[in-house]
Design an enzyme around this catalytic site. Structure first.
Site, PDB file in Angstrom:
ATOM      1  N   GLY A  11      10.523   9.833   9.722  1.00 13.06           N
ATOM      2  CA  GLY A  11      10.270  10.544   8.473  1.00 13.06           C
ATOM      3  C   GLY A  11       8.781  10.787   8.265  1.00 13.06           C
ATOM      4  N   ARG A  21      -6.212  12.948  12.379  1.00 15.86           N
ATOM      5  CA  ARG A  21      -7.619  13.345  12.368  1.00 15.86           C
ATOM      6  C   ARG A  21      -8.515  12.184  12.797  1.00 15.86           C
ATOM      7  NH1 ARG A  21     -11.617  12.669   8.476  1.00 15.86           N
ATOM      8  NH2 ARG A  21     -13.252  14.285   8.380  1.00 15.86           N
ATOM      9  N   ARG A  72      13.551  12.849  14.984  1.00 13.88           N
ATOM     10  CA  ARG A  72      14.206  11.634  15.457  1.00 13.88           C
ATOM     11  C   ARG A  72      14.838  11.950  16.812  1.00 13.88           C
ATOM     12  NH1 ARG A  72      13.797   8.522  10.965  1.00 13.88           N
ATOM     13  NH2 ARG A  72      13.910   9.575   8.948  1.00 13.88           N
ATOM     14  N   ASP A 103       9.595   1.936  11.488  1.00 20.92           N
ATOM     15  CA  ASP A 103      10.283   0.957  12.317  1.00 20.92           C
ATOM     16  C   ASP A 103      10.812   1.546  13.620  1.00 20.92           C
ATOM     17  OD1 ASP A 103      11.719  -1.836  12.388  1.00 20.92           O
ATOM     18  OD2 ASP A 103      13.280  -0.372  12.828  1.00 20.92           O
ATOM     19  N   THR A 125       4.852   5.480   6.757  1.00 24.88           N
ATOM     20  CA  THR A 125       6.159   5.604   6.111  1.00 24.88           C
ATOM     21  C   THR A 125       5.998   5.357   4.623  1.00 24.88           C
ATOM     22  OG1 THR A 125       8.341   4.582   5.831  1.00 24.88           O
ATOM     23  CG2 THR A 125       6.635   3.198   6.773  1.00 24.88           C
ATOM     24  N   ASP A 127       8.155   4.130   2.770  1.00 24.48           N
ATOM     25  CA  ASP A 127       8.994   3.003   2.367  1.00 24.48           C
ATOM     26  C   ASP A 127       8.218   1.690   2.223  1.00 24.48           C
ATOM     27  OD1 ASP A 127      11.120   4.780   2.503  1.00 24.48           O
ATOM     28  OD2 ASP A 127      11.618   4.218   4.564  1.00 24.48           O
ATOM     29  N   ASP A 129       7.797  -0.631   4.366  1.00 24.32           N
ATOM     30  CA  ASP A 129       8.706  -1.676   4.839  1.00 24.32           C
ATOM     31  C   ASP A 129       8.356  -2.209   6.223  1.00 24.32           C
ATOM     32  OD1 ASP A 129       9.334   0.608   6.256  1.00 24.32           O
ATOM     33  OD2 ASP A 129      11.506   0.440   5.993  1.00 24.32           O
ATOM     34  N   ARG A 171      14.700   3.342   1.766  1.00 23.87           N
ATOM     35  CA  ARG A 171      15.628   2.832   2.775  1.00 23.87           C
ATOM     36  C   ARG A 171      16.174   1.482   2.310  1.00 23.87           C
ATOM     37  NH1 ARG A 171      14.707   2.108   9.233  1.00 23.87           N
ATOM     38  NH2 ARG A 171      13.368   0.463   8.446  1.00 23.87           N
ATOM     39  N   ARG A 211      18.804  -3.705 -31.061  1.00 25.98           N
ATOM     40  CA  ARG A 211      17.522  -3.790 -31.771  1.00 25.98           C
ATOM     41  C   ARG A 211      16.967  -2.407 -32.120  1.00 25.98           C
ATOM     42  NH1 ARG A 211      12.901  -2.672 -29.016  1.00 25.98           N
ATOM     43  NH2 ARG A 211      12.879  -2.736 -26.720  1.00 25.98           N
ATOM     44  N   LYS A 214      16.570   3.528 -28.552  1.00 24.47           N
ATOM     45  CA  LYS A 214      17.350   4.749 -28.426  1.00 24.47           C
ATOM     46  C   LYS A 214      17.410   5.322 -27.006  1.00 24.47           C
ATOM     47  CE  LYS A 214      18.255   4.882 -32.842  1.00 24.47           C
ATOM     48  NZ  LYS A 214      19.626   4.600 -33.322  1.00 24.47           N
TER      49      LYS A 214
END
Length: 319
Positions: A11, A21, A72, A103, A125, A127, A129, A171, A211, A214
């Protein structure tokens, strides 16, 4: 080392161009030629290479996406595909490779390293992660995109006195949901690392109603549930109508923030330094605002951790 390659895989993430760069200009500064590999491991297998000069990476630091394209590649998960890619690198005279991605991209880099070819991973990424780094390239930009959306949705939630569910990417990690939810003042944050019971969520919503509250904002990570399914559960258990916004791929685009541009520049440059030192099978990252590097084996062994103190803080502040 006289010639290195660089690719982006998986991704896309804002800041990938800034990392490309940095790789190109750091390498050329040290009189090393750079070959860009187009469309990730798919381009590696097919030999879709292009020489990158100083001008090739001019005026890209502020652009989202990746100039080298990304894809991918199922074929590269096979030994046959890996050997094809390795042969293409050798045919082109490339002696080291910088892999920018997440990953799956790291697993490809590890496979090449095990075949004797030096690779360095750069964490790209949204994510956030990846193990052994506090931040990944693209996370900060995605975070700010989500916060901007939360702020705008809150205006409508307030005007119509409604509960809104905002589904974000990540993910199997909850970093985007956690950080954006805290920064955006969400009343409820739902992440994979601490999957709150739906009954507790409904109880908090009911308590808020009692309480006089809204409207509410719920941020849910895609690794837990879809926003639509969560809305149905809340309706069934608490009889509260919700509106759902799935932010989707808007989180992966846009001009990278200053933080992501600096992060990408530091990590891309360090990746080149490691290759020039004869190192491979490693990945760069950030720890305590300092650039670090770890073996790919270590990164796969250590799961990415999340600071659950931020979740506790969010609950305390959203009473």
């Amino acid at each position: 080392m006289k010639k290195i390659g660089v690719l982006t895989s998986g991704g896309d993430a804002p800041g990938m161009n800034a990392a490309i760069r940095a790789v190109v200009r750091k390498a050329i500064y040290h009189n090393v030629e750079v070959c860009g590999i187009v469309a990730g491991y798919t381009g590696l297998i097919s030999g879709h290479f292009r020489k990158l000069e100083l001008g090739s990476v001019g005026d890209i630091i502020h652009r989202g996406g990746t100039m080298l394209l990304s894809a991918r590649c199922e074929e590269f998960k096979t030994k046959e595909g890996q050997h094809k890619g390795l042969q293409q690198l050798k045919n082109a005279g490339i002696e080291g490779l910088v892999v920018i991605g997440g990953d799956g991209s790291y697993r490809g880099a590890k496979a090449l390293t095990e075949l004797g070819f030096p690779c360095i991973g750069v964490p790209g990424t949204i994510d956030n992660d990846i193990g052994c780094t506090q931040f990944t390239i693209g996370f900060d930009t995605a975070l700010n995109t989500v916060i901007d959306a939360i702020d705008k949705i809150r205006d409508t939630a307030n005007s119509h006195e409604r509960t809104f569910i905002i589904e974000v990417m990540g993910r199997n990690a909850g970093d985007i949901a956690l950080w954006s939810g805290l920064a955006g003042g969400a009343e409820t944050i739902i992440i994979p690392e601490d999957n709150d019971d739906i009954r507790h969520i409904c109880a908090r919503l009911k308590k808020g109603e009692e309480r006089g509250k809204k409207h509410s904002i719920i941020v849910v990570a895609e690794g837990v549930s879809s926003g639509i399914e969560l809305g149905k559960e809340i309706k069934q258990l608490a009889n509260i109508d919700t509106r759902v916004s799935v932010l989707g791929h808007i989180q992966r685009g846009g001009s990278p923030t200053a933080f992501d541009r600096v992060l990408a520049s530091r990590l891309g440059a360090r990746a080149v330094e490691l290759l020039l030192q004869g190192k491979g099978g490693r990945a760069v990252g950030m720890q305590n605002n300092q650039v670090s590097d770890h073996s790919l084996d270590e990164i796969f062994k250590g799961n990415h951790s999340i600071d659950l103190n931020l979740l506790t803080l969010s609950k305390e502040l959203s009473i």
